[in-house]
Design a protein around this motif. Structure first.
Motif, PDB file in Angstrom:
ATOM      1  N   GLU A 181       0.859  -1.190   0.000  1.00  0.00           N
ATOM      2  CA  GLU A 181       0.000   0.000   0.000  1.00  0.00           C
ATOM      3  C   GLU A 181       0.890   1.233   0.000  1.00  0.00           C
ATOM      4  O   GLU A 181       1.843   1.321   0.776  1.00  0.00           O
ATOM      5  N   ASN A 233      -4.446   5.019  -2.229  1.00  0.00           N
ATOM      6  CA  ASN A 233      -5.624   5.650  -1.626  1.00  0.00           C
ATOM      7  C   ASN A 233      -6.133   6.791  -2.484  1.00  0.00           C
ATOM      8  O   ASN A 233      -5.389   7.683  -2.855  1.00  0.00           O
ATOM      9  N   GLU A 261      -7.973   2.422  -3.662  1.00  0.00           N
ATOM     10  CA  GLU A 261      -8.716   2.302  -2.402  1.00  0.00           C
ATOM     11  C   GLU A 261      -9.617   3.504  -2.210  1.00  0.00           C
ATOM     12  O   GLU A 261      -9.184   4.643  -2.325  1.00  0.00           O
ATOM     13  N   ASP A 291     -11.800   0.761   1.547  1.00  0.00           N
ATOM     14  CA  ASP A 291     -10.870   0.932   2.655  1.00  0.00           C
ATOM     15  C   ASP A 291     -11.643   1.168   3.952  1.00  0.00           C
ATOM     16  O   ASP A 291     -12.774   1.653   3.928  1.00  0.00           O
ATOM     17  N   LYS A 312     -10.923  -3.966   2.625  1.00  0.00           N
ATOM     18  CA  LYS A 312      -9.926  -3.821   3.685  1.00  0.00           C
ATOM     19  C   LYS A 312     -10.610  -3.567   5.019  1.00  0.00           C
ATOM     20  O   LYS A 312     -11.288  -2.560   5.200  1.00  0.00           O
ATOM     21  N   GLU A 348      -6.221  -4.869   8.132  1.00  0.00           N
ATOM     22  CA  GLU A 348      -5.225  -3.807   8.335  1.00  0.00           C
ATOM     23  C   GLU A 348      -4.902  -3.619   9.810  1.00  0.00           C
ATOM     24  O   GLU A 348      -5.714  -3.886  10.678  1.00  0.00           O
TER      25      GLU A 348
HETATM   26 MN    MN Z   1      -5.702   2.658   2.812  1.00  0.00          MN
END
Ligand code: MN
Ligand code: G
Length: 384
Positions: A181, A233, A261, A291, A312, A348
């Motif tokens: 990421e 992101n 994301e 996310d 996620k 995560e």
């Molecule tokens: Mn993220």
């Protein structure tokens, strides 16, 4: 008191008689004064050396007082600027405040008022410098420049010093790297974390600049990526930026290796035609991840709209999973459902071996967190 401190003042007025009169007042009060006969000269002098205070007339030909203020703020967030005018106008007063003028004085300015304003300005300047030092030394402070040009200067520096940290996402059972990421970082002390950078950019209407910079950096890192995919992101506003959909943009060239994301929080903000936009991104080759799932937002719209490839799980759900059977039940059910819908699940914020084992037991194999590696510039290797 000024005979000891000898504060340096830059005094600008295009009216020679007034310039001389004000300069004399200030020298009598103990200041060291440099005189500028117009805005252009003032801008040059202000660029050449540091002043403790700048005093300027507003109505001057060429560079006027407000423009001078703007130019000064582009370089220096702290130096106090006192503006004076014979023709007060709401418009200029507003701009003066926006660009962080300390005072707006109406001519003729009384000697006591002028000297009093400057005494105060000098102290405020010292205070501002100390605060900035404290911010640099002790980080984290929520302190942010309040004025527009100050914020603009901070954001520009943040964009210049922007770099990406990468954190591995691992498949635990296979002991393989699934992805990295990409996480936004800067060395700008007044905007020390991604949230403050994004908040500043949002206030200035410049989220596009941040998004584009991030995507360009990630694109240039992809050739060296030691994994198949990279997670990037997106801010929900990035979905409105045409350059995201541009076939010739650098990230699109490597879209097959990119998972975009989108945070679940933002789904409520309602971007028009979000379905169409997401489907355009898919057509370009990008995959989509939701996310921060489970971080506060309970609706189903995010799933319905995004049909994500990857989900996620937010760290609030993941952390201490081994201690809470409710969390494990939730994670287990979510993971099973996602598998049925052909979606991959990443947990995560995994920090301990106990959390890792609990997640594996729940059927969640893709893991990310400090336990495996902290985000870092060079793709960090995994502590298996
Ligand atoms: Mn993220
Ligand atoms: O919103 P998003 O999930 O993209 O944010 C990820 C953030 O979480 C990053 O800023 C990253 O530095 C941080 N992070 C990554 N791994 C861990 C972890 O194991 N624990 C904690 N507390 N934070 C983490």
């Amino acid at each position: 008191m000024h005979s000891e401190c000898k504060a340096r003042v830059l005094m600008a007025d295009d009216e020679p008689a007034l310039l001389r009169a004000y300069a004399r007042m200030l020298r009598q009060a103990g200041y060291t004064v440099e005189e500028a006969v117009d805005g252009k000269m003032a801008a040059r002098l202000a660029g050449e050396s540091d002043f403790d205070v700048i005093v300027s007339d507003i109505d001057m030909p060429g560079i006027n007082g407000v423009e001078l203020l703007r130019q000064v703020r582009g370089r220096n967030l702290d130096v106090p600027v006192v503006l004076m005018t014979g023709q007060p106008a709401v418009e200029t007063a507003i701009r003066a405040v926006e660009y962080g003028a300390l005072r707006y004085l109406i001519k003729p300015v009384d000697e006591k008022v002028l000297v009093g304003s400057l005494d105060r300005a000098v102290r405020l300047h010292q205070m501002a410098k100390l605060k900035r030092q404290a911010l640099v030394l002790y980080g984290k402070s929520a302190e942010q420049p309040g004025d527009r040009v100050g914020l603009e200067t901070s954001l520009n520096r943040a964009l210049k010093s922007l770099w990406m940290a990468y954190q591995p996402v691992v498949s635990w059972t296979g002991k393989t790297l699934f992805a990295f990421e990409a996480l936004l970082r800067t060395t700008e002390p007044t905007l020390p974390d991604p949230v403050s950078v994004l908040t500043a950019a949002q206030r200035l209407g410049r989220l596009e600049d941040v998004g584009r910079a991030v995507r360009a950096q990630v694109a240039s890192a992809v050739p060296n990526l030691p994994a198949e995919s990279v997670f990037v992101n997106l801010h929900i506003q990035d979905l409105l930026d045409d350059s995201l959909y541009d076939r010739s943009s650098p990230l699109t060239q490597v879209a097959e290796r990119v998972v975009l994301e989108i945070t679940e929080h933002a789904m409520l903000d309602g971007v028009k035609d979000i379905r169409q936009r997401i489907s355009n991104l898919r057509a370009l080759g990008f995959r989509i991840a939701i996310d921060d799932l489970g971080a506060g937002y309970a609706g189903l719209t995010s799933f319905a709209h995004l049909e994500p490839d990857v989900v996620k799980l937010d760290m609030s759900l993941v952390q201490n999973a081994h201690r809470h059977s409710t969390k494990r039940k939730l994670i287990g059910s979510m993971t099973a459902l996602c598998r049925e819908m052909d979606m991959r699940v990443v947990a995560e914020g995994v920090e301990t071996p106990e959390e890792r084992d609990a997640l594996i037991e729940c059927g969640c194999d893709l893991l990310q967190g400090y336990l495996f590696a902290r985000p870092d510039k060079a793709f960090p290797s995994v502590a298996w």
